[in-house]
Design a protein around this motif. Structure first.
Motif, PDB file in Angstrom:
ATOM      1  N   UNK A 421      24.428  23.254  25.123  1.00 16.12           N
ATOM      2  CA  UNK A 421      25.014  22.714  23.886  1.00 16.12           C
ATOM      3  C   UNK A 421      26.175  21.767  24.177  1.00 16.12           C
ATOM      4  N   UNK A 422      26.649  21.732  25.418  1.00 15.87           N
ATOM      5  CA  UNK A 422      27.853  20.969  25.751  1.00 15.87           C
ATOM      6  C   UNK A 422      27.467  19.508  25.999  1.00 15.87           C
ATOM      7  N   UNK A 423      27.338  18.732  24.915  1.00 12.18           N
ATOM      8  CA  UNK A 423      26.889  17.348  25.025  1.00 12.18           C
ATOM      9  C   UNK A 423      28.031  16.337  24.976  1.00 12.18           C
ATOM     10  N   UNK A 424      29.092  16.643  24.222  1.00 13.94           N
ATOM     11  CA  UNK A 424      30.251  15.751  24.186  1.00 13.94           C
ATOM     12  C   UNK A 424      31.516  16.597  24.197  1.00 13.94           C
ATOM     13  N   UNK A 431      29.721  14.050  27.579  1.00 14.41           N
ATOM     14  CA  UNK A 431      29.997  14.876  28.756  1.00 14.41           C
ATOM     15  C   UNK A 431      29.132  14.426  29.932  1.00 14.41           C
ATOM     16  N   UNK A 432      29.707  14.551  31.130  1.00 13.82           N
ATOM     17  CA  UNK A 432      28.843  14.500  32.296  1.00 13.82           C
ATOM     18  C   UNK A 432      27.929  15.710  32.233  1.00 13.82           C
ATOM     19  N   UNK A 438      26.394  15.396  38.154  1.00  9.93           N
ATOM     20  CA  UNK A 438      27.706  16.017  38.279  1.00  9.93           C
ATOM     21  C   UNK A 438      27.974  16.834  37.013  1.00  9.93           C
ATOM     22  N   UNK A 439      28.664  17.963  37.148  1.00 11.92           N
ATOM     23  CA  UNK A 439      28.876  18.841  35.992  1.00 11.92           C
ATOM     24  C   UNK A 439      29.980  18.321  35.084  1.00 11.92           C
ATOM     25  N   UNK A 440      30.076  18.871  33.866  1.00  7.94           N
ATOM     26  CA  UNK A 440      31.157  18.487  32.946  1.00  7.94           C
ATOM     27  C   UNK A 440      32.523  18.884  33.493  1.00  7.94           C
ATOM     28  N   UNK A 441      33.560  18.332  32.849  1.00  8.23           N
ATOM     29  CA  UNK A 441      34.927  18.707  33.196  1.00  8.23           C
ATOM     30  C   UNK A 441      35.269  20.049  32.562  1.00  8.23           C
TER      31      UNK A 441
END
Length: 929
Positions: A421-424, A431-432, A438-441
């Motif tokens: 669900x972590x898109x932005x 999000x990355x 590369x993973x998100x921050x």
């Protein structure tokens, strides 16, 4: 992002076009006239109440239905131009649907109600001030409504601003479904106290779905109830809201499977969680007494019939990628009875100088911690060292006063785990993701240069006077095709939606290598077109590419995609299979060379090969191919070709085009040699008798020499001889073994050596010498009667041995094997006979046979017989060794006697001596094994 349904879009078009597009326009100037017009309204009607102040003690009822294409509009002449006071308000009853109520100021009035059975009601750009009823706006079992751009303020006696409920309460089902609450301003709810004074409350049946979305709402100075948004049902979304300066929080009081994300919770009391399977992420939480409260349950799960005074234990709640900073206590678990189960805390930034990062009340079951960054003088509390990194996340404040990670932050690309669900992020920046490599921050913010499209809300962003600025981006044509080295163009159009967006800057991404692009103009003001010019190079790889065209303002970004098809210059590729071959010197091998046409290539491709070793040659069949096709590369080597690995280069040439591919040729040079083996691997003999083995010599790699045969040491009383004594190139020799009656007994290994000029090789066999024993049957008398002796039944293959001594020369006698005791020759399967002619023979199917020359026998000489029997195939081989002599073959693969060619096992042996010429037959040492 927004759930604008088609009927709402039509409403916007109607309002923008003016009243001329309405079915009928009714201008009224009294409550009575307003009611009359409402009562007779048909789809598409506009009912406009003139500006002014009106008082009513009764309800203004709405029970008429518009359609998605033609809603009924009930509006003030201008937004906030009509004030209604008194105890009455709007009451919307079934079958009302597709109705818009807009622009009124309700001052100290009763409850504005959307009642059961109504749907698609929009309550927009109204002001609710100093409400006197239990709620300002009550939605009861009413679906698909939009409550937006309203101002709710100054409730003196408590009660909710907005309440969503059902009919019948807990366990009745029938919640108000799919209501959309957005861009409202809630402020100054300080009257009353305790429960029941929430700015937004949803519920009814907390075990049932509601699918409410509450977004882009601003809640300020609401202190009458500790719950600013009180969730009491399932499957709801609470996002992009701003809470500022409240003694209240976002509370998941009951219900399951809700998402709370993208909210700014500032100087309030954070987020509180009960219920199951919630996801809490991308929230910015600062300056609260407690950042996140994890409730404790009085019950493991909410059960129908339980009052809301009970508490549902949090199960499987995931709290991830939030920024939780400068709160008195960052995360706090409550104490009641049942601690949370399977709680996940991941990838959060937690910074504070007070309290702990996490303190549990009731102990949780199976909590999980990973990827969190903790900083400040607070202690880690219950988060184990494996679940956090204590490091400065390098936060800096932006112009809105919000802390963001900065360049070099350890949070960048440091998230662990998978959260689809972590898109932005909190700002609306992409999000990355794992697909980016590369993973998100960590935390709610992604370090990015993308436009910021969300920020903390202010009063100017919400309420009756707020209009969201937006725009669209489109491009034509949707696809262009160009040959590598040439260019093409697209027309990009930006169109304003709502308020003016300002300067829209264009950019394009997804360009393949060797392709450049430019916009003319590079930006437009509010609306306009730009030409996107795309240039390719001769080295651009042919293919179909998706280009993403983005228009961006300071706060908004929208994209569209087009397709760029690049076709290449006609060419070909060449490949070879297999990539490596191994061949013995003097032999040949092949490879398959494949030419594949690219971009319409249709010329003739000829072949060549280089790198062949001395003595080797190569040829192609065919020598060339047209366009695409295969050719066989034949490689031949000479016997004197040197061994080793040779890199070959195979090239295809067509005019000025040449492409090459490499392969490997490995040449093995083999040394002539031989092999040696012997069979059978073991033989058994009684002392005083003999046996034999067959020794086989095989040639390797062109061996042509002579192999001399010899044996190793033999036990006492055993002698050996080879016939022939040597083998040239390849062949067999018989190793004959003779033993004396006094030979050593036991099992011995005999080593057989073959010696040639190239070297020697060994093999070995085993010889078992049994002692002479007196295991004899009584002498068989000359009465032509079979004497039967039983032995354990044998099937398959086995070997029978026995010793037989006739007392007269020219005796007529026999020894035979059978299934069961027999009285006639026809009952025996395997028969050996001493004939009156003085010879030894054996039965072969329907006759007796023996070798040529015949094997003679003499009186009072012991003869050792060996029968190799195959019951399955009904065949046997017969061998005899006279005392002091060598084993001789009587017959190989003789057939069982014809009458016994179906026998399945043998379990008796018999002996017989005919009366003429008489004599006796001594049979000893019978074995079957």
């Amino acid at each position: 992002m927004h759930r604008l349904s088609s009927w709402i879009l039509i409403v916007l078009c109607v309002l923008g076009a003016g009243i001329a597009s309405a079915q009928s326009v009714h201008n009224v100037s009294s409550i009575a006239a307003l009611q009359t017009a409402i009562n007779s309204a048909v789809p598409g009607d506009q009912i406009i109440l003139a500006n002014g102040s009106y008082t009513t003690s009764g309800a203004i009822t709405v029970a008429r239905a518009g359609t998605a294409a033609q809603p009924i509009l009930i509006v003030a002449q201008t937004v906030s131009g009509v004030t209604i006071t008194g105890s009455g308000s709007f009451t919307v009853n079934s079958p009302a649907a597709f109705v818009i109520i807009q622009g009124f100021v309700f001052n100290h009035v009763g409850v504005f109600s959307l009642n059961p059975g109504t749907n698609h009601i929009q309550v927009t750009r109204n002001t609710f001030n100093n409400g006197a009823g239990g709620q300002d706006l009550n939605v009861a079992a009413s679906d698909d409504n939009q409550l937006d751009h309203n101002l709710f303020e100054n409730r003196p006696n408590g009660g909710q601003f907005i309440r969503l409920t059902n009919v019948g309460g807990t366990c009745a089902g029938g919640n108000s479904l799919r209501n959309w609450i957005h861009h409202n301003h809630f402020i100054h709810n300080n009257g009353g106290g305790g429960n029941g004074a929430d700015p937004i409350e949803n519920g009814g049946d907390s075990t049932a779905t509601e699918q409410m979305t509450a977004e882009f709402n601003l809640i300020e100075d609401c202190n009458a109830d500790p719950e600013a948004i009180s969730n009491k049902s399932a499957d709801n979304i609470i996002r992009y809201n701003t809470l500022r300066g409240n003694r209240a929080h976002i509370e998941l009081r009951d219900g399951n499977r809700c998402q709370v994300y993208g909210n700014f919770v500032l100087n309030s009391t954070g987020i509180r969680i009960f219920g199951d399977d919630h996801q809490i992420y991308n929230n910015y939480i600062e300056g609260n007494d407690v950042g996140i409260r994890v409730g404790s349950g009085s019950d493991p799960n909410h059960i129908c019939g339980q009052p809301f005074t009970s508490n549902d234990r949090p199960d499987r709640v995931h709290v991830f990628n939030n920024t939780i900073v400068n709160n008195t206590q960052s995360i706090l678990g409550e104490t009641r009875k049942l601690g949370a189960t399977d709680f996940l805390l991941a990838n959060n930034i937690i910074v504070s100088n007070t309290g702990t990062a996490l303190t549990w009340g009731d102990a949780p079951t199976n909590p999980m911690y990973e990827g969190n960054i903790v900083f400040g003088s607070m202690t880690d509390g219950a988060i184990p060292a494996s679940g956090l990194t204590r490091v400065d996340p390098l936060l800096v404040r932006d112009a809105n006063g919000i802390l963001h990670i900065s360049a070099g932050s350890p949070a960048i690309n440091a998230s662990v785990g998978s959260f689809p669900v972590l898109m932005d992020d909190i700002d609306g920046q992409p999000r990355d993701t794992a697909t980016d490599g590369k993973p998100p921050d960590v935390g709610a913010d992604e370090f990015s240069s993308a436009p910021v499209t969300r920020r903390p809300l202010t009063a100017a962003d919400v309420g009756p006077s707020a209009f969201e600025t937006d725009f669209s981006v489109a491009a034509t044509p949707s696809s262009q095709t160009v040959t590598a080295g040439n260019g093409t163009s697209y027309t990009v159009t930006a169109a304003a939606l709502g308020g003016p967006p300002g300067t829209i800057n264009f950019a394009v991404s997804g360009l393949p290598s060797g392709v450049t692009a430019s916009f003319s103009p590079t930006s437009v003001n509010n609306s306009g077109t730009s030409t996107l010019s795309v240039s390719t190079s001769a080295t651009t790889v042919p293919g179909t590419y998706t280009l993403t065209i983005t228009g961006a303002t300071a706060t908004l970004a929208h994209s569209t995609t087009v397709t760029l098809v690049v076709t290449g210059i006609p060419d070909f590729t060449i490949s070879i299979s297999p990539s490596s071959r191994t061949v013995n010197a003097g032999s040949a091998t092949t490879y398959t060379v494949t030419v594949t046409a690219l971009n319409g290539f249709s010329n003739n491709v000829s072949f060549s090969v280089s790198g062949l070793p001395s003595g080797a040659s190569g040829s192609f069949n065919p020598a060339s191919v047209l366009g695409s096709g295969n050719s066989t590369l034949n490689v031949s080597t000479a016997s004197n070709t040197a061994g080793g690995s040779n890199p070959l280069t195979v090239c295809g040439t067509a005019g000025t085009l040449t492409h090459c591919v490499t392969a490997t040729l490995v040449v093995n040079v083999l040394t002539p040699d031989f092999t040696i083996s012997a069979s059978p691997a073991t033989q058994t003999v009684t002392a005083g008798n003999g046996t034999s083995y067959t020794v086989t010599v095989g040639a390797l790699n062109g061996f042509t020499g002579s192999v001399a045969l010899s044996n190793g040491s033999l036990p006492s009383g055993v002698t050996a001889s080879f016939a022939p004594a040597s083998v040239t190139t390849s062949g067999t020799s018989t190793l004959s073994i003779s033993t004396t009656a006094a030979a050593a007994t036991g099992t011995f290994t005999i080593t057989i050596t073959g010696t040639a000029s190239t070297g020697s090789h060994n093999t070995s066999v085993q010889l078992t010498v049994n002692p002479v024993t007196s295991n004899c049957a009584p002498p068989t008398q000359p009465n032509a009667t079979w004497v039967n002796t039983a032995f354990p039944a044998h099937s398959g293959t086995f070997t029978a041995t026995f010793d037989a001594t006739p007392s007269v020369t020219g005796q007529s006698s026999a020894v035979a094997l059978s299934h069961g005791a027999q009285t006639a020759f026809s009952g025996f399967a395997n028969i050996v006979v001493f004939t009156p002619a003085g010879t030894i023979q054996a039965r072969n199917g329907g006759m007796y046979a023996g070798p040529t020359p015949a094997i003679q026998f003499s009186a009072n000489v012991n003869y050792h017989f060996r029968l190799a029997i195959n019951v399955t195939s009904h065949t046997y081989s017969i061998f005899v060794t006279p005392a002091g002599g060598s084993e001789t073959t009587i017959g190989l693969n003789f057939a069982f006697r014809t009458e016994q060619n179906t026998v399945t096992s043998l379990d008796h042996w018999g002996a017989l001596v005919n009366a003429t010429p008489g004599g006796t037959l001594q049979v000893c040492n019978f074995t079957a094994q």
